[in-house]
Design a protein around this motif. Structure first.
Motif, PDB file in Angstrom:
ATOM      1  N   VAL A  20      -0.647  -6.252   8.534  1.00 43.80           N
ATOM      2  CA  VAL A  20      -2.373  -5.921   8.206  1.00 43.80           C
ATOM      3  C   VAL A  20      -2.732  -7.134   8.120  1.00 43.80           C
ATOM      4  N   HIS A 112      -1.363  -4.336  -2.182  1.00 44.42           N
ATOM      5  CA  HIS A 112      -1.022  -3.264  -1.236  1.00 44.42           C
ATOM      6  C   HIS A 112      -0.165  -2.557  -1.471  1.00 44.42           C
ATOM      7  N   ASN A 171      -6.512  -0.112   4.827  1.00 51.71           N
ATOM      8  CA  ASN A 171      -6.162  -1.753   6.008  1.00 51.71           C
ATOM      9  C   ASN A 171      -6.063  -1.598   7.106  1.00 51.71           C
TER      10      ASN A 171
END
Length: 364
Positions: A20, A112, A171
């Protein structure tokens, strides 16, 4: 106006958060900014790729407890305009180091993963430390991002901040180049013969992915011609091989290891399956949809339900239920979602959209 953006990560292993940030870095560079990766340790499968486009600073700091002083020295020396830190505890160390360095730069922290799930079994003392560190560190940050609403809600609860103190930025998942005919041919050969249903999963072989659940679902699937392929590697590899033998499906299970671009595997699969106990977002779901590959996923915290819009774009099953997973795979093989529908949904997660959200938060 160009700004210097530093991205702080533990390393560049082949995980979702690392990918990402590389994708975001390319978008930041396209927007005219100077991007530099700052790694606790300059290692990982994605390091060679990153070095082709960006400067990489190796802090040579294997332990998080040594990171604050090392990061303070880095900030005083390199003086970036922005510091982006991903994944706890880096997300609490970066704002603190930013304040103590005397160099005033904007600090954006991004979580995340669902941290409550990730550290559920680490004990009361660890939970208390995580809560205290996030309560302080997140308040010192200029911007806070969760990659899904579930991740943001979890981080807000742990840090005792309101949910609106976090920005949900899904994302980025970039479109990948179309594989050549030769690459597709080699991938087809990896699936083996005779031809049959092809079930794919992509991800690091670690506990949260619950790959044994997918193996059990595969063993329950009444498709003797089917193949199950794992793209990825990790500490759980030997356990998977042992379980495949125990379940009597080892001759139909294919482990191909880590591949930086799994596009040809998605394109040659009939179904993509995600069996995780928890996620932060689930990039691989979007990657599969971008290739038009139908998706079955556990409705785990957090991400798959958001990506698939509560089942509008793929089938969701309860966490830990191999029978439900096997049934959903079978139905999806018989009634796949339209390719165009899946690809249209995948476009909602284009990197340019995520990068604009990050830059807007930073006032750039």
């Amino acid at each position: 106006m160009s700004h210097k953006i530093s991205i702080l990560l533990p390393n560049l292993c082949g995980g979702g958060a690392e990918r990402v940030n590389i994708d975001l870095a390319h978008e930041f560079a396209t927007a005219g900014h100077d991007v530099e990766f700052v790694l606790m340790q300059a290692q990982g499968e994605l390091l060679p790729e990153t070095l082709l486009s960006f400067d990489v600073v190796d802090l040579a700091t294997p332990r998080a407890r040594s990171l604050p002083l090392t990061l303070i020295r880095y900030l005083r020396r390199r003086r970036p305009d922005v510091l982006i830190a991903a994944m706890w505890p880096l997300t609490v160390i970066a704002p603190l180091a930013g304040r103590l360095s005397g160099h005033r730069c904007k600090v954006l922290v991004s979580e995340h993963c669902n941290l409550t799930s990730q550290y559920r079994n680490w004990g009361r003392m660890h939970r208390a430390m995580m809560r205290a560190s996030m309560a302080l560190g997140f308040r010192l940050a200029d911007c806070r991002v969760g990659v899904s609403a579930g991740v943001a809600e979890d981080a807000a609860t742990i840090s005792r901040l309101p949910f609106d103190a976090f920005k949900v930025v899904h994302n980025p998942v970039p479109p990948r180049p179309e594989p050549s005919a030769e690459v597709i041919k080699r991938t087809e050969e990896l699936w083996g013969a005779p031809p049959g249903a092809r079930i794919l999963t992509v991800g690091t072989m670690k506990a949260m992915k619950n790959h044994p659940l997918l193996l059990r679902a595969f063993a329950e699937l009444d498709r003797p011609e089917a193949r199950l392929m794992f793209v990825g590697d990790g500490s759980g590899r030997n356990e998977l091989l042992s379980l495949a033998r125990e379940l009597g499906v080892a001759d139909r299970v294919i482990l191909v290891g880590f591949h930086p671009d799994p596009t040809p595997f998605y394109q040659t699969a009939d179904v993509f399956a995600l069996s995780s106990d928890y996620e932060g977002f689930g990039n691989v779901i979007v990657e599969a949809m971008a290739c038009g590959t139908p998706v079955v996923a556990t409705d785990c915290p957090s991400g798959p339900g958001e990506i698939l819009d509560s089942g509008s774009y793929g089938r969701l099953v309860p966490v830990g239920n191999s029978t439900a997973l096997a049934s959903a795979i079978a139905v999806t093989l018989d009634e796949p979602a339209p390719k165009e529908l899946l690809q249209s949904r995948a476009e909602d997660f284009h990197p340019a959209k995520a990068a604009r959200a990050y830059l807007h938060l930073l006032g750039l």
